[in-house]
Design an enzyme around this catalytic site. Structure first.
Site, mmCIF file in Angstrom:
data_model
loop_
_atom_site.group_PDB
_atom_site.id
_atom_site.type_symbol
_atom_site.label_atom_id
_atom_site.label_comp_id
_atom_site.label_asym_id
_atom_site.label_seq_id
_atom_site.Cartn_x
_atom_site.Cartn_y
_atom_site.Cartn_z
ATOM 1 N N GLU A 91 0.845 -1.192 0.000
ATOM 2 C CA GLU A 91 0.000 0.000 0.000
ATOM 3 C C GLU A 91 0.874 1.235 0.000
ATOM 4 O O GLU A 91 1.884 1.303 0.707
ATOM 5 C CB GLU A 91 -0.924 0.005 1.219
ATOM 6 C CG GLU A 91 -1.906 1.158 1.239
ATOM 7 C CD GLU A 91 -2.924 1.037 2.361
ATOM 8 O OE1 GLU A 91 -3.853 1.858 2.415
ATOM 9 O OE2 GLU A 91 -2.774 0.114 3.199
ATOM 10 N N PHE A 94 -1.069 6.222 -3.289
ATOM 11 C CA PHE A 94 -2.134 6.117 -4.281
ATOM 12 C C PHE A 94 -3.233 5.174 -3.796
ATOM 13 O O PHE A 94 -4.416 5.435 -3.967
ATOM 14 C CB PHE A 94 -1.538 5.596 -5.591
ATOM 15 C CG PHE A 94 -2.519 5.514 -6.737
ATOM 16 C CD1 PHE A 94 -2.665 6.576 -7.612
ATOM 17 C CD2 PHE A 94 -3.272 4.370 -6.948
ATOM 18 C CE1 PHE A 94 -3.559 6.495 -8.672
ATOM 19 C CE2 PHE A 94 -4.169 4.285 -7.998
ATOM 20 C CZ PHE A 94 -4.304 5.362 -8.872
ATOM 21 N N LYS A 119 -3.174 -2.022 -9.061
ATOM 22 C CA LYS A 119 -3.129 -0.887 -8.133
ATOM 23 C C LYS A 119 -4.468 -0.154 -8.216
ATOM 24 O O LYS A 119 -4.897 0.272 -9.289
ATOM 25 C CB LYS A 119 -1.985 0.055 -8.493
ATOM 26 C CG LYS A 119 -1.808 1.218 -7.513
ATOM 27 C CD LYS A 119 -0.772 2.218 -8.008
ATOM 28 C CE LYS A 119 0.614 1.653 -7.958
ATOM 29 N NZ LYS A 119 1.633 2.682 -8.329
ATOM 30 N N ASP A 216 10.929 10.103 -7.488
ATOM 31 C CA ASP A 216 10.536 9.382 -6.276
ATOM 32 C C ASP A 216 11.308 8.077 -6.158
ATOM 33 O O ASP A 216 10.741 7.010 -5.928
ATOM 34 C CB ASP A 216 9.028 9.119 -6.287
ATOM 35 C CG ASP A 216 8.491 8.809 -4.889
ATOM 36 O OD1 ASP A 216 9.169 9.159 -3.900
ATOM 37 O OD2 ASP A 216 7.403 8.234 -4.781
#
Length: 423
Positions: A91, A94, A119, A216
């Site tokens: 998790e 998003f 996802k 990221d």
């Protein structure tokens, strides 16, 4: 996806512009039109060129348009058993990622299937439509062995989903930080392999004609297949790099604390080499088995990079902080060279950091040196030829000093004879 440090705003409503049957996806230079067909086309985005990707990196390519399958919500519900909690793989910002089994009808009555990762957007997530669309536009067009493959997406009403290839070994984060018998510690060789794969993924993004800034880079976004090949995932925060006349772009500060480059956090100025700082943080995690940010560590050690820099530059200090789960089974010279590379990536001034191409080359040389067998030492072992020479000299009454000198001479000649030829 990463965390945003500025004040979150309400995610844009997409119900009026993206009905379940047809809709327009548009955001700045991105534009797509979805229909009831099994494929999507996202066009009018000139930042990439197909040739640029192939020329920059032969084993990868950037397509002019995405070629993704459009899934319907019903088949993804069936694949994940209605998004059952037992199927949750992880998790993030998003939403949750579920493991699923996708049935495919083959010729005749035969059917095949494949494992997938789905996802699903959390309805309360602030990382909504914009990040979902960014993922589709970037990862839907980029193909490289070290980037996770996006298979397709689902867009029905408020439901936003992305479908990826399934990565059997999970994330690097789990292997480095999870305790217990479920996850086995990574060997030094596998850690180097993962670092090289992740570096190649970043190098490919940076080498395209219109550079892609990943923004990221962190251990949880490095996924591993069944053979521990590393693939970068989650492109929801990716940005196109600056134009030729610019050194950086200015954007809202987003990412994950502990990994983001200092110049980006302080000013919002995002450079291509801002990614390289995050790579240096991950190298430090690979060396130590410690998280980039951990408030449970003693005072002064919460931020890994702030605390660890002096340890990376000194051999004695580096030994103290190496991951104990390695159990000392690593070549220290190799580890020290990785530490030196991490320090270069963690330079405060972005211009002083090595390019990702240079990082890949350095890591491959470190791996090569670690795998090379050292030249067999013969000085402590008498060869048959040495023994025959020694016996001949003894019979002729040579002194001990002369015998020692003669033995050293013969040994040196043998060492010279066995030296590898220069390339």
């Amino acid at each position: 996806m990463g965390l945003c440090w500025s004040s979150p705003s309400k995610p844009p409503s997409i119900t009026t512009t993206t009905p379940s049957s047809t809709g327009n996806i548009s955001s700045g230079p991105f534009k797509s039109t979805t229909t009831g067909t099994s494929r999507s086309t996202i066009s009018n985005f000139s930042g990439f060129s197909e040739a640029s990707g192939e020329d920059a990196h032969p084993e990868g390519q950037i397509l002019p348009n995405p070629n993704l399958r459009i899934f319907n919500l019903a088949e993804l519900r069936a694949a994940t058993r209605n998004f059952k909690s037992e199927n949750v793989l992880g998790e993030g910002g998003f939403g949750k990622v579920f493991k699923g089994w996708l049935e495919e009808k083959g010729p005749g009555s035969h059917s095949t299937g494949s494992v997938i990762a789905v996802k699903k957007l959390n309805s309360e997530s602030f990382q909504g439509f914009e990040e979902w669309q960014c993922e589709v536009n970037f990862l839907g067009r980029i193909y490289h062995p070290n980037l996770v493959k996006l298979l397709g997406y689902c867009l029905e009403g408020d439901d936003l989903l992305l479908v990826y290839e399934y990565m059997q070994k999970g994330s690097l984060e789990n292997h480095l930080f999870r305790k217990g018998s479920v996850v086995q510690p990574l060997s030094w060789e596998i850690r180097l392999k993962i670092a090289i794969g992740a570096a190649k993924g970043l190098a490919f993004l940076h080498a395209s004609e219109k550079q892609v800034i990943y923004r990221d880079f962190k251990a949880s976004n490095i996924l591993l297949d069944g053979s521990y090949n590393a693939k970068l995932s989650d492109f929801g925060l990716a940005k196109l790099g600056p134009s030729e006349s610019q050194s950086h772009i200015t954007t809202r500060v987003m990412g994950t604390q502990g990994y983001a480059a200092p110049e980006y956090v302080a000013t919002g100025h995002l450079y291509v080499k801002s990614d390289n700082y995050g790579f240096g943080v991950v190298l430090a995690e690979i060396l130590t088995g410690l998280r980039a940010l951990d408030p449970l560590r003693p005072t002064g050690q919460h931020n890994l990079t702030d605390w660890i820099k002096p340890h990376l530059s000194e051999r004695r200090k580096l030994r103290r902080i190496m991951d104990p789960r390695l159990e000392g089974k690593y070549p220290f010279k190799s580890a020290f060279r990785v530490a030196q590379l991490a320090l270069k990536c963690l330079e405060t001034e972005q211009k002083n950091r090595p390019s990702m191409k240079e990082v890949v080359e350095s890591l491959e040389l470190i791996l090569l040196a670690a795998n090379e067998k050292p030249l067999e030492r013969r000085t402590n072992r008498a060869s048959p030829k040495n023994l025959r020479t020694f016996e001949w000299a003894v019979r002729r009454g040579f002194s001990h000093i002369t015998l020692a000198l003669l033995t050293c001479l013969v040994t040196t000649m043998e060492l010279i004879k066995n030296l590898p030829e220069e390339v």
